[in-house]
Design an enzyme around this catalytic site. Structure first.
Site, PDB file in Angstrom:
ATOM      1  N   GLN A  97      60.915  69.969 -10.345  1.00 56.04           N
ATOM      2  CA  GLN A  97      59.567  69.803  -9.797  1.00 56.04           C
ATOM      3  C   GLN A  97      58.828  71.139  -9.849  1.00 56.04           C
ATOM      4  O   GLN A  97      59.257  72.124  -9.253  1.00 56.04           O
ATOM      5  CB  GLN A  97      59.621  69.296  -8.354  1.00 56.04           C
ATOM      6  CG  GLN A  97      58.231  68.857  -7.903  1.00 56.04           C
ATOM      7  CD  GLN A  97      58.150  68.515  -6.438  1.00 56.04           C
ATOM      8  OE1 GLN A  97      58.484  69.329  -5.591  1.00 56.04           O
ATOM      9  NE2 GLN A  97      57.706  67.316  -6.134  1.00 56.04           N
ATOM     10  N   TYR A 181      49.130  70.047  -1.457  1.00 54.95           N
ATOM     11  CA  TYR A 181      49.267  71.270  -2.234  1.00 54.95           C
ATOM     12  C   TYR A 181      48.109  71.378  -3.235  1.00 54.95           C
ATOM     13  O   TYR A 181      47.129  70.640  -3.146  1.00 54.95           O
ATOM     14  CB  TYR A 181      50.654  71.335  -2.891  1.00 54.95           C
ATOM     15  CG  TYR A 181      51.753  71.361  -1.843  1.00 54.95           C
ATOM     16  CD1 TYR A 181      51.832  72.408  -0.929  1.00 54.95           C
ATOM     17  CD2 TYR A 181      52.675  70.330  -1.722  1.00 54.95           C
ATOM     18  CE1 TYR A 181      52.812  72.432   0.066  1.00 54.95           C
ATOM     19  CE2 TYR A 181      53.657  70.345  -0.735  1.00 54.95           C
ATOM     20  CZ  TYR A 181      53.712  71.406   0.160  1.00 54.95           C
ATOM     21  OH  TYR A 181      54.662  71.416   1.148  1.00 54.95           O
ATOM     22  N   ARG A 228      53.785  63.767  -9.560  1.00 49.48           N
ATOM     23  CA  ARG A 228      54.001  63.162  -8.245  1.00 49.48           C
ATOM     24  C   ARG A 228      52.711  63.224  -7.431  1.00 49.48           C
ATOM     25  O   ARG A 228      52.085  64.278  -7.341  1.00 49.48           O
ATOM     26  CB  ARG A 228      55.098  63.910  -7.488  1.00 49.48           C
ATOM     27  CG  ARG A 228      55.521  63.179  -6.219  1.00 49.48           C
ATOM     28  CD  ARG A 228      56.682  63.845  -5.526  1.00 49.48           C
ATOM     29  NE  ARG A 228      57.536  62.843  -4.906  1.00 49.48           N
ATOM     30  CZ  ARG A 228      58.169  63.007  -3.752  1.00 49.48           C
ATOM     31  NH1 ARG A 228      58.072  64.135  -3.089  1.00 49.48           N
ATOM     32  NH2 ARG A 228      58.924  62.049  -3.249  1.00 49.48           N
ATOM     33  N   GLY A 317      65.374  60.373  -0.491  1.00 45.69           N
ATOM     34  CA  GLY A 317      65.385  61.778  -0.083  1.00 45.69           C
ATOM     35  C   GLY A 317      66.435  62.038   0.954  1.00 45.69           C
ATOM     36  O   GLY A 317      67.610  62.275   0.639  1.00 45.69           O
TER      37      GLY A 317
HETATM   38  C1  PHB Z   1      59.060  70.482   3.126  1.00 48.89           C
HETATM   39  O1  PHB Z   1      59.723  71.496   2.930  1.00 48.89           O
HETATM   40  O2  PHB Z   1      59.031  69.919   4.225  1.00 48.89           O
HETATM   41  C2  PHB Z   1      58.301  69.931   2.020  1.00 48.89           C
HETATM   42  C3  PHB Z   1      58.228  70.622   0.839  1.00 48.89           C
HETATM   43  C4  PHB Z   1      57.519  70.084  -0.217  1.00 48.89           C
HETATM   44  C5  PHB Z   1      56.917  68.875  -0.077  1.00 48.89           C
HETATM   45  C6  PHB Z   1      56.983  68.188   1.090  1.00 48.89           C
HETATM   46  C7  PHB Z   1      57.684  68.714   2.143  1.00 48.89           C
HETATM   47  O3  PHB Z   1      56.246  68.367  -1.084  1.00 48.89           O
END
Ligand code: PHB
Length: 363
Positions: A97, A181, A228, A317
């Site tokens: 990713q 992000y 994503r 996850g």
């Molecule tokens: C997290 O570390 O909580 C985290 C990191 C990246 C993401 C979502 C959550 O896309």
């Protein structure tokens, strides 16, 4: 269908189950380098037909969390080779990713002022160095509005990161355009108040993501690129966005001809927001290529998504944190180890505990 192979011209996996990307912050320091312990962790979980790694910052300024594994130095590339080899030894595929956090950072983590479409900060915290020493959650910093040059440099950083990923042995890259992000902030009105070609109209707001996908696909091949998104998640924003669903549906139409490996939906970060049945149908109408869905799925709900043709791959996850042998447990209907308070405590940072010491199921 969960356990049957997936095969099309872009992607072949030994089953329909993917390990979803999860930040674990266990790199070697200095330099945020992937290591042998990470290779063990991923190998234990390579029963998933496709592993998507934790987010890998594509540049120093794209970093929002300390100790996450980069993909922008030779040491990163060499470290990741251990991970890709371990996963391939199990007959599974692995995508990395590619991550730019945008405004969800602080210069004590990223080394310079975080970048964003507009100079707008919302209340938000990220994992970084504490003023009193050690690491913990710190408030994000006021970001800088990106110049055209910043945008061009960032696209170039994504392309270079994708080339690095190919050198490290990955089967492909997943561009992170979810969770508040960088690309997500460009797509939403609350965070994007630009008046140039990257702001204003819906087409303008999706341009940065589309240009980046195209540049990366042109470099390494569309079949090695995924993206994503999280249209239903408000992570990193104050409010819901009235236009985001339409922005994304239009973006999917434009992405379809790129023939990407898969389009990945995230529906659960701090809050679970399941997509509606009608949304899933709308997506299928505009997007004929492979779709992956992640977010609080169970064996039953995952199976249902596959049966209804709303997904081709289903990602898990937190179940993969505590159940390294998740596919075997599903196959035999063995009980799952829950994701409890202890599991949460050892999620980020630290050593082997809570990382590679979860046992396989013993009847
Ligand atoms: C997290 O570390 O909580 C985290 C990191 C990246 C993401 C979502 C959550 O896309």
């Amino acid at each position: 269908m969960l356990f049957t192979a997936f095969s099309n011209t872009r992607l072949k996996t030994k089953n329909r189950i993917a390990m979803a990307p999860m930040t674990r912050s266990r790199t070697s320091q200095p330099g945020d380098v992937p290591n042998e312990m990470m290779a063990v962790y991923y190998k234990q979980r390579a029963n998933a037909g496709l592993v998507v790694t934790e987010g890998a910052p594509i540049s120093a300024v794209g970093r929002g969390y300390s100790m996450t594994p980069g993909i922008y130095t030779q040491a990163h590339i060499d470290g990741w080779k251990k991970v890709t080899t371990a996963i391939h030894d199990e007959g599974s595929k692995v995508f990395i990713q590619l991550w730019h956090v945008g405004r969800r950072s602080h210069s004590s983590i990223s080394g310079e002022q975080p970048l964003a479409p507009s100079a707008i900060k919302v209340p938000d915290q990220v994992f970084g160095p504490l003023p009193e020493g050690g690491f913990g959650m710190i408030e994000t910093e006021q970001p800088k509005a990106m110049s055209q040059r910043d945008i061009d440099n960032t696209i170039a950083d994504f392309v270079q990161a994708a080339k690095n990923a190919m050198e490290a042995g990955f089967d492909g890259v997943e561009i992170h355009a979810a969770h508040g992000y960088l690309f997500d902030t460009f797509m939403r009105l609350e965070s994007n108040q630009r008046d140039d070609q990257y702001g204003g109209s819906q087409e303008n707001r999706m341009r940065f993501m589309l240009d980046t996908l195209k540049a990366v696909a042109d470099e390494i091949g569309g079949d090695k690129v995924a993206v994503r998104v999280s249209p239903h998640v408000t992570e990193g924003f104050v409010d819901e966005d009235a236009e985001i669903i339409q922005v994304m549906l239009t973006a999917f139409e434009k992405i379809a001809p790129m023939n990407l490996a898969y389009l990945h939906f995230s529906e659960n970060i701090s809050r679970h927001v399941e997509a509606s049945e009608s949304f899933r149908q709308q997506v299928r109408e505009v997007y004929p290529n492979p779709i992956m869905v992640a977010g609080k799925l169970t064996k039953a709900t995952a199976q249902e998504l596959l049966d209804k043709n709303y997904a081709d791959l289903v990602a898990f996850g937190t179940p993969y944190v505590t159940n390294p042998d998740l596919v075997e447990r599903f196959k035999h209907n063995w009980p799952l180890t829950g994701f409890d308070a202890d599991a949460r405590l050892t999620l980020y940072g630290g050593g082997e505990e809570g990382y590679i010491d979860y046992p396989e199921y013993r009847a």
